[in-house]
Structures are given as structure tokens and as C-alpha cells.
Design an enzyme around this catalytic site. Sequence first.
Site, PDB file in Angstrom:
ATOM      1  N   ARG A 105      42.071  46.199  32.477  1.00 55.59           N
ATOM      2  CA  ARG A 105      42.991  45.054  32.556  1.00 55.59           C
ATOM      3  C   ARG A 105      43.602  44.930  31.170  1.00 55.59           C
ATOM      4  O   ARG A 105      42.889  44.723  30.185  1.00 55.59           O
ATOM      5  CB  ARG A 105      42.242  43.776  32.941  1.00 55.59           C
ATOM      6  CG  ARG A 105      43.096  42.529  32.738  1.00 55.59           C
ATOM      7  CD  ARG A 105      42.498  41.286  33.359  1.00 55.59           C
ATOM      8  NE  ARG A 105      42.601  41.337  34.817  1.00 55.59           N
ATOM      9  CZ  ARG A 105      42.466  40.267  35.609  1.00 55.59           C
ATOM     10  NH1 ARG A 105      42.222  39.076  35.089  1.00 55.59           N
ATOM     11  NH2 ARG A 105      42.579  40.391  36.917  1.00 55.59           N
ATOM     12  N   GLN A 135      44.614  43.737  43.618  1.00 50.46           N
ATOM     13  CA  GLN A 135      44.709  42.450  44.314  1.00 50.46           C
ATOM     14  C   GLN A 135      45.495  42.623  45.622  1.00 50.46           C
ATOM     15  O   GLN A 135      45.136  42.063  46.661  1.00 50.46           O
ATOM     16  CB  GLN A 135      45.421  41.435  43.414  1.00 50.46           C
ATOM     17  CG  GLN A 135      45.679  40.103  44.077  1.00 50.46           C
ATOM     18  CD  GLN A 135      44.432  39.260  44.253  1.00 50.46           C
ATOM     19  OE1 GLN A 135      43.706  39.041  43.297  1.00 50.46           O
ATOM     20  NE2 GLN A 135      44.166  38.782  45.462  1.00 50.46           N
ATOM     21  N   ASP A 223      51.844  32.125  43.014  1.00 52.32           N
ATOM     22  CA  ASP A 223      50.918  32.462  41.928  1.00 52.32           C
ATOM     23  C   ASP A 223      51.210  31.488  40.785  1.00 52.32           C
ATOM     24  O   ASP A 223      52.222  30.766  40.811  1.00 52.32           O
ATOM     25  CB  ASP A 223      51.151  33.925  41.495  1.00 52.32           C
ATOM     26  CG  ASP A 223      50.139  34.403  40.457  1.00 52.32           C
ATOM     27  OD1 ASP A 223      49.075  33.773  40.304  1.00 52.32           O
ATOM     28  OD2 ASP A 223      50.413  35.420  39.784  1.00 52.32           O
ATOM     29  N   CYS A 265      46.450  34.540  44.706  1.00 59.84           N
ATOM     30  CA  CYS A 265      45.431  35.457  44.180  1.00 59.84           C
ATOM     31  C   CYS A 265      44.371  34.734  43.358  1.00 59.84           C
ATOM     32  O   CYS A 265      43.283  35.259  43.155  1.00 59.84           O
ATOM     33  CB  CYS A 265      46.089  36.558  43.354  1.00 59.84           C
ATOM     34  SG  CYS A 265      46.870  35.965  41.831  1.00 59.84           S
ATOM     35  N   ARG A 293      38.594  40.929  47.774  1.00 64.22           N
ATOM     36  CA  ARG A 293      38.637  41.761  46.561  1.00 64.22           C
ATOM     37  C   ARG A 293      37.428  42.695  46.535  1.00 64.22           C
ATOM     38  O   ARG A 293      37.536  43.869  46.180  1.00 64.22           O
ATOM     39  CB  ARG A 293      38.615  40.888  45.290  1.00 64.22           C
ATOM     40  CG  ARG A 293      39.858  40.057  45.026  1.00 64.22           C
ATOM     41  CD  ARG A 293      41.096  40.904  44.788  1.00 64.22           C
ATOM     42  NE  ARG A 293      40.986  41.800  43.654  1.00 64.22           N
ATOM     43  CZ  ARG A 293      41.199  41.479  42.384  1.00 64.22           C
ATOM     44  NH1 ARG A 293      41.540  40.250  42.059  1.00 64.22           N
ATOM     45  NH2 ARG A 293      41.106  42.395  41.416  1.00 64.22           N
TER      46      ARG A 293
HETATM   47  N1   CP Z   1      43.064  37.325  41.076  1.00 65.90           N
HETATM   48  C1   CP Z   1      42.489  37.788  39.952  1.00 65.90           C
HETATM   49  O1   CP Z   1      42.735  38.919  39.515  1.00 65.90           O
HETATM   50  O2   CP Z   1      41.587  36.944  39.374  1.00 65.90           O
HETATM   51  P1   CP Z   1      40.886  37.143  37.987  1.00 65.90           P
HETATM   52  O3   CP Z   1      41.905  36.950  36.906  1.00 65.90           O
HETATM   53  O4   CP Z   1      39.826  36.081  37.960  1.00 65.90           O
HETATM   54  O5   CP Z   1      40.294  38.531  37.921  1.00 65.90           O
HETATM   55  N1  NVA Z   2      50.009  36.467  37.382  1.00 62.12           N
HETATM   56  C1  NVA Z   2      48.664  36.115  36.963  1.00 62.12           C
HETATM   57  C2  NVA Z   2      47.658  36.740  37.874  1.00 62.12           C
HETATM   58  C3  NVA Z   2      46.233  36.385  37.562  1.00 62.12           C
HETATM   59  C4  NVA Z   2      45.263  37.088  38.436  1.00 62.12           C
HETATM   60  C5  NVA Z   2      48.448  36.562  35.521  1.00 62.12           C
HETATM   61  O1  NVA Z   2      48.841  37.698  35.179  1.00 62.12           O
HETATM   62  O2  NVA Z   2      47.896  35.786  34.748  1.00 62.12           O
END
Ligand code: CP
Ligand code: NVA
Length: 306
Positions: A105, A135, A223, A265, A293
Site C-alpha cells: 500500500r 477492494q 467513498d 469500501c 475482502r
Molecule cells: N477499504 C480499505 O481498504 O480499508 P483499509 O484502509 O482499512 O484497509
Molecule cells: N479513497 C480512500 C480509500 C480508503 C480505503 C483513500 O485512498 O484513502
Amino acid sequence: MKPVRHFLDISELGERDLRAMLESARDLKRRWRENDRPRPLLDMVLATIFEKPSTRTRVSFDVAMRQLGGHVINLAPGDMQLGRGESVADTARVLSRYVDAIMIRTTDHAKMLDLARHATVPVINGLTDRTHPSQLMADVMTVEEHLGPISERTVAWAGDGNNMACSWIHAAARFGFELRIACPPRYRPPEEVIDWALAHDARVHVVDTLDEAVRNADCVVTDTWVSMSDERVRTGDVDTTALEAFRIDARAMTLARNNAIFMHCMPMYRGREVSVDVADGPQSVVFDEAENRLHAQKAILGWCMT
Ligand code: CP
Ligand code: NVA
């Protein structure tokens, strides 16, 4: 030797592979509940790198690996030499000698691509500033659990044209559903993503108002208005006034079909992108989505690592 199977974006994968992963996710979910618990990743190791916070992605990948017989090493960037200037390429080459796959990430999509370019084990996108494909696999699975084949459904996206919006656009092209996107002009998804979708005959429509998007939709999605790597956070410009007209509330849900579902999400900010009554109401399937998930992640790991 079999080519390395990265899971970088829905747009990078063919419909056959994506469908196979969804089938596997459904199968693994059912079998786990029936106490039939295969361990195809016995003794395999996944390294996870989180440059940003995470609850669902972190826990679902970790539990998925354990339930499939494997292990996880979580690498905080600040604890790795990557955080002190070691190159992504060297990190990728070294990790590939120890572990069987890497999930990342990152705030920088290009960094994930760099990692994949130099890794000799699968790299999995656990969210970047551009996309969030793991996701989307859970999201498509959730739509189909509630409403049947997604190709026969219309999905409405409202709010910020962010990383999730981009992955929904990719999914619309690959899974053949209609997607209507309503965002204020400044928050539209990147033009190149829309262009990609149209070049792939996707039924993706960018509309101006919330009502146009949600009218007769089967699934309404939003979102957060301020994503983790949002430039506006860095610059302090977090005025979300233009997004107010795109909040999903009870009025918006009455325009959608009677049996429409609401998805998010998460993390979800009640009273901002979604009203409390919709977030916690009978049409909301957000916790099924979060649960999926786990099952979708298992399918992605299995596809990449076996
Ligand atoms: N939806 C999602 O990716 O949640 P997190 O940021 O908690 O991993
Ligand atoms: N769009 C949001 C998604 C979190 C899972 C972000 O990138 O923070």
C-alpha cells in the site's frame, strides 16, 4: 518457468482471470463455512508493506494467508532500509529471495510498478493513490451475492473521482456493467482512465448531477471525500463544499431501484459522503463488503502464488 502473476490493476488483467478469482473467492467462502479448509499456501510467506494506515486490507490479507496455511511479515517502511534511501529495485530483488509474494500500500502508484518490475515474486496492489483493485474484487463479489450477475446491473458512483472510482471504472470495462459517475468538475476521475474505459467499450458515463447517476441504479457507491494521499490534505485545502451536493442520503436512495444496495469500501464518514440513515440502513451492505475482502484476498493470493 511460469511467468510471475502480479495483481496490479483490474485493467491489467483479463476477464477470464478475474472471473476465475471471483469463483474461487465464492468457493473458499462457502467451504470455510462448511469447515472444509484447504491450505494451498502451506508455509508460504507474504511480505506486506504499508506506507499508509489500514484496517481492512491489513487484517484481511494477514488472516487470508494464515487461513490458507501461510505466514505474513509486516514491514513498516520506517523499519526498512527502503525508508533510508535503499532503492525500490534493490528492495524488490532482495525480498524476492526471501518471500513468496509482496503486497504494498503506497502513496505512489509508480513505486508499486517499480517494485513489480524488479520483483521475481508476485506483487499485489493493496491501494495506491491511483487505484484499489483488491477492494474491487470484494465489491463485485458483494454486488453479485446480493443482486446476481453484475453485467446486468447499473452502478452509480458519487463523490470524489478518486482511487476507488478509477478501479470501479476498470471493473466496468472488465465485468461489463453500466457505471454512472457523478462528481463536481474539479473532482472528476483522471481523463486518461475515462478514455481507457471508452476505448475498451465500457458503459461508463460521467454525469453532472447526483440524481442522474442514481436514478434507477441497482447499486449506489461512494467513498470518503478526502483520501489518504489527497493533495488537498498536504496543502491544507480541504474545503469539500462542492461535494455536499453529492452526499448519498435517503432522498438519493429513493431515486435508485427499490432493491438497490448501498456500498462503501470504508472507512466511512457518516454525515459527510453518506447520511447516517443510509450508512446504517437496510440497503447498506458495507459489512458484507468488508467481510468479502477476506474471501477475495484469498482468491487473489491463490491466483498469484499457486
Ligand atoms: N477499504 C480499505 O481498504 O480499508 P483499509 O484502509 O482499512 O484497509
Ligand atoms: N479513497 C480512500 C480509500 C480508503 C480505503 C483513500 O485512498 O484513502
